[in-house]
Design an enzyme around this catalytic site. Sequence first.
Site, mmCIF file in Angstrom:
data_model
loop_
_atom_site.group_PDB
_atom_site.id
_atom_site.type_symbol
_atom_site.label_atom_id
_atom_site.label_comp_id
_atom_site.label_asym_id
_atom_site.label_seq_id
_atom_site.Cartn_x
_atom_site.Cartn_y
_atom_site.Cartn_z
ATOM 1 N N SER A 166 1.846 -1.000 16.691
ATOM 2 C CA SER A 166 2.079 0.325 17.276
ATOM 3 C C SER A 166 1.660 0.316 18.736
ATOM 4 O O SER A 166 0.683 -0.345 19.096
ATOM 5 C CB SER A 166 1.252 1.360 16.523
ATOM 6 O OG SER A 166 1.214 2.561 17.248
ATOM 7 N N TYR A 221 -6.787 3.908 13.421
ATOM 8 C CA TYR A 221 -5.477 3.255 13.324
ATOM 9 C C TYR A 221 -5.199 2.469 14.613
ATOM 10 O O TYR A 221 -4.756 1.314 14.582
ATOM 11 C CB TYR A 221 -4.427 4.332 13.088
ATOM 12 C CG TYR A 221 -2.998 3.875 13.048
ATOM 13 C CD1 TYR A 221 -2.434 3.399 11.868
ATOM 14 C CD2 TYR A 221 -2.180 3.954 14.184
ATOM 15 C CE1 TYR A 221 -1.100 3.007 11.823
ATOM 16 C CE2 TYR A 221 -0.851 3.566 14.152
ATOM 17 C CZ TYR A 221 -0.313 3.087 12.966
ATOM 18 O OH TYR A 221 1.005 2.699 12.928
HETATM 19 P P1 NDP Z 1 4.946 4.283 5.052
HETATM 20 O O1 NDP Z 1 3.716 5.047 4.760
HETATM 21 O O2 NDP Z 1 6.262 4.836 4.700
HETATM 22 O O3 NDP Z 1 4.849 2.832 4.380
HETATM 23 C C1 NDP Z 1 3.671 2.097 4.375
HETATM 24 C C2 NDP Z 1 3.803 1.035 3.314
HETATM 25 O O4 NDP Z 1 2.599 0.247 3.314
HETATM 26 C C3 NDP Z 1 3.944 1.616 1.906
HETATM 27 O O5 NDP Z 1 4.817 0.828 1.159
HETATM 28 C C4 NDP Z 1 2.524 1.500 1.365
HETATM 29 O O6 NDP Z 1 2.466 1.452 -0.058
HETATM 30 C C5 NDP Z 1 2.140 0.172 1.972
HETATM 31 N N1 NDP Z 1 0.720 -0.097 1.885
HETATM 32 C C6 NDP Z 1 -0.320 0.680 2.257
HETATM 33 N N2 NDP Z 1 -1.469 0.071 1.976
HETATM 34 C C7 NDP Z 1 -1.161 -1.125 1.418
HETATM 35 C C8 NDP Z 1 -1.916 -2.196 0.917
HETATM 36 N N3 NDP Z 1 -3.253 -2.168 0.899
HETATM 37 N N4 NDP Z 1 -1.271 -3.278 0.432
HETATM 38 C C9 NDP Z 1 0.083 -3.333 0.419
HETATM 39 N N5 NDP Z 1 0.856 -2.323 0.850
HETATM 40 C C10 NDP Z 1 0.232 -1.239 1.354
HETATM 41 O O7 NDP Z 1 4.844 3.980 6.607
HETATM 42 P P2 NDP Z 1 5.821 3.242 7.632
HETATM 43 O O8 NDP Z 1 6.993 2.679 6.950
HETATM 44 O O9 NDP Z 1 5.994 4.161 8.764
HETATM 45 O O10 NDP Z 1 4.852 2.085 8.122
HETATM 46 C C11 NDP Z 1 5.209 0.705 8.113
HETATM 47 C C12 NDP Z 1 4.508 0.022 9.260
HETATM 48 O O11 NDP Z 1 5.032 0.539 10.498
HETATM 49 C C13 NDP Z 1 3.007 0.262 9.296
HETATM 50 O O12 NDP Z 1 2.341 -0.935 9.638
HETATM 51 C C14 NDP Z 1 2.846 1.290 10.390
HETATM 52 O O13 NDP Z 1 1.578 1.224 10.990
HETATM 53 C C15 NDP Z 1 3.943 0.871 11.354
HETATM 54 N N6 NDP Z 1 4.355 1.891 12.304
HETATM 55 C C16 NDP Z 1 4.966 3.035 11.877
HETATM 56 C C17 NDP Z 1 5.353 3.990 12.809
HETATM 57 C C18 NDP Z 1 6.021 5.258 12.412
HETATM 58 O O14 NDP Z 1 6.280 6.100 13.317
HETATM 59 N N7 NDP Z 1 6.355 5.485 11.147
HETATM 60 C C19 NDP Z 1 5.146 3.788 14.252
HETATM 61 C C20 NDP Z 1 4.502 2.549 14.591
HETATM 62 C C21 NDP Z 1 4.134 1.642 13.629
HETATM 63 P P3 NDP Z 1 2.240 2.780 -0.956
HETATM 64 O O15 NDP Z 1 3.591 3.419 -1.124
HETATM 65 O O16 NDP Z 1 1.685 2.217 -2.225
HETATM 66 O O17 NDP Z 1 1.274 3.665 -0.234
#
Ligand code: NDP
Length: 302
Positions: A166, A221
């Site tokens: 990010s 974060y």
């Molecule tokens: P979501 O919350 O939609 O997805 C996050 C995913 O990570 C889910 O599948 C969640 O599983 C999984 N997760 C969380 N903790 C764990 C763990 N301990 N082990 C394995 N899986 C885990 O968020 P995004 O799709 O937005 O996020 C994806 C990535 O993109 C992240 O790294 C985020 O920081 C990054 N990002 C997102 C932005 C945005 O604007 N959305 C901007 C910049 C970066 P579960 O469903 O079980 O919770």
Amino acid sequence: MKSQEPDPNYFSSSSSSSSLVSSTKWWSKETIAIVTGANKGIGFALVKRLAELGLTVILTARDVERGQRAVESLSEKGLPVNFFQLDVSDPSSIEAFVSWFKSNFAALDILVNNAGVSFNDIYKNTVEHAETVIRTNFYGAKLLTESLLPLFRRSPSKSRILNISSRLGTLSKVRNPNIKSILEDEELSEEQIERFVGLFLQSVKDGTWKSQGWPEIWTDYAVSKLALNAYTMVLAKRYEGEGISVNSYCPGFTQTSMTQGQGSHTADEAADVGARLLLLHPQQLPTAKFYIGLDPFVKSNL
Ligand code: NDP
């Protein structure tokens, strides 16, 4: 780490995903990709995109039921993918996953460290879950990567690691020069990154984090992503010329659960750019870059 604007030539010359496929396709069904946190959001969209493009993809999720539902929804679209449970914050889960991977696949080509958490509402800032955030977003990605490194194929097409990061994790967000200088060291090491993270967690415990110049937005974060970006650089340097390219990618403000559905674009759009970066032709493939996708600059060049 300084952020790296995407290469304008790359984006302008790749006006659609199909042009990428027809002109530069180097991968096949034999190309193996792992995506973490892929039951929803950007991770799920990336798995879908990579499967559409014909790679063998392993969708991982911490929750078996959610993971299997995601796999079924892809299967219904004619996109079969593999599944294994993986909680990146749990070392025993990482160990079980790596052992399963070793017994089922000859080698690994692509790792996407996508799994991430934030416990903040969009305009709020709490560090109540700082330890979980750091354990998942930084240590989780690092431990999984270190466990998988010996399994990368390192063929002429180059193995790839993409850390989903990010822009909140850029050095300019750190206002305390003493803390900032830890990550600015030319000879940055993993120990220094862990020291940086340790200082933050200590300041959370002491209750002093607000006055110490840590990033002001989504502080825990942001620190986790600063550490992930720094690790990207250290790892890229370690494997320079050794057949593994390591980069970070900020997908921009994307409509997912993490942002309570807010954002300027969909997870599919963020994943499309992510897949293009991941699948760059070996001769164009950089290492140690921090790509910021889907900002106005990139949009106008897509
Ligand atoms: P979501 O919350 O939609 O997805 C996050 C995913 O990570 C889910 O599948 C969640 O599983 C999984 N997760 C969380 N903790 C764990 C763990 N301990 N082990 C394995 N899986 C885990 O968020 P995004 O799709 O937005 O996020 C994806 C990535 O993109 C992240 O790294 C985020 O920081 C990054 N990002 C997102 C932005 C945005 O604007 N959305 C901007 C910049 C970066 P579960 O469903 O079980 O919770």
